[in-house]
Enzyme design. Sequence first.
Site, PDB file in Angstrom:
ATOM      1  N   ASP A   8       0.883  -1.161   0.000  1.00 20.32           N
ATOM      2  CA  ASP A   8       0.000   0.000   0.000  1.00 20.32           C
ATOM      3  C   ASP A   8       0.924   1.215   0.000  1.00 20.32           C
ATOM      4  O   ASP A   8       1.439   1.614   1.047  1.00 20.32           O
ATOM      5  CB  ASP A   8      -0.901   0.000   1.234  1.00 20.32           C
ATOM      6  CG  ASP A   8      -1.775   1.242   1.315  1.00 20.32           C
ATOM      7  OD1 ASP A   8      -2.306   1.661   0.269  1.00 20.32           O
ATOM      8  OD2 ASP A   8      -1.908   1.806   2.414  1.00 20.32           O
ATOM      9  N   GLU A  72      -1.314  -1.460  -4.821  1.00 19.69           N
ATOM     10  CA  GLU A  72      -2.507  -0.651  -5.099  1.00 19.69           C
ATOM     11  C   GLU A  72      -2.194   0.375  -6.179  1.00 19.69           C
ATOM     12  O   GLU A  72      -1.128   0.986  -6.181  1.00 19.69           O
ATOM     13  CB  GLU A  72      -2.963   0.054  -3.817  1.00 19.69           C
ATOM     14  CG  GLU A  72      -4.273   0.793  -3.984  1.00 19.69           C
ATOM     15  CD  GLU A  72      -4.794   1.383  -2.697  1.00 19.69           C
ATOM     16  OE1 GLU A  72      -5.507   2.401  -2.778  1.00 19.69           O
ATOM     17  OE2 GLU A  72      -4.505   0.844  -1.613  1.00 19.69           O
ATOM     18  N   ASP A 144      -2.296   1.111   7.506  1.00 17.51           N
ATOM     19  CA  ASP A 144      -1.549   0.952   6.255  1.00 17.51           C
ATOM     20  C   ASP A 144      -1.091  -0.489   6.055  1.00 17.51           C
ATOM     21  O   ASP A 144      -1.073  -0.991   4.926  1.00 17.51           O
ATOM     22  CB  ASP A 144      -0.349   1.911   6.215  1.00 17.51           C
ATOM     23  CG  ASP A 144      -0.796   3.360   6.164  1.00 17.51           C
ATOM     24  OD1 ASP A 144      -1.386   3.753   5.148  1.00 17.51           O
ATOM     25  OD2 ASP A 144      -0.567   4.085   7.147  1.00 17.51           O
TER      26      ASP A 144
END
EC number: 3.1.21.10
Length: 161
Positions: A8, A72, A144
């Site tokens: 991420d 992502e 996160d």
Amino acid sequence: MSVILGIDPGSRLTGYGIIQRHGRKLHYVASGCIRVTGPSAQPYSLPEKLKRIHNSVVELITQFQPDEFAIEQVFIARNPDSALKLGQARGAAIVAAACHDLPVAEYSARSIKQAVVGTGAAEKEQVQHMVMALLNLSKRPQADAADALAVAICHANTRSF
């Protein structure tokens, strides 16, 4: 068995999550955050932040030997400068994977939430809760890190191994 490293990306915090897939079962391996903020008196420059992200992802790859890498995608932010910095952070992580000949898969935030929670409009707390449930974790991972684990779970459930 397959080991998946999920990322991420962020220009301040980059989450990572590592899972193993045995058939249809998913097992937690590790997770955490790569912190790329310097001391408040001397903040790191963008090149230094990107170097830290790259080097940290290389360390994770060396330590855990993943077979797959998932990250992502950049979402269109209100602030173009933020979107550019996020894209650069993603690039640093992707280069680390590419240099180790890992296949790179990219997923939108909406796809990740859909795969993990069942709705693309899920809140961060819902993602954390479902990551805990799917990986049988006893405590909630940092946001996160949970997002990075969700990226890895999305990849595991999307790809056919």
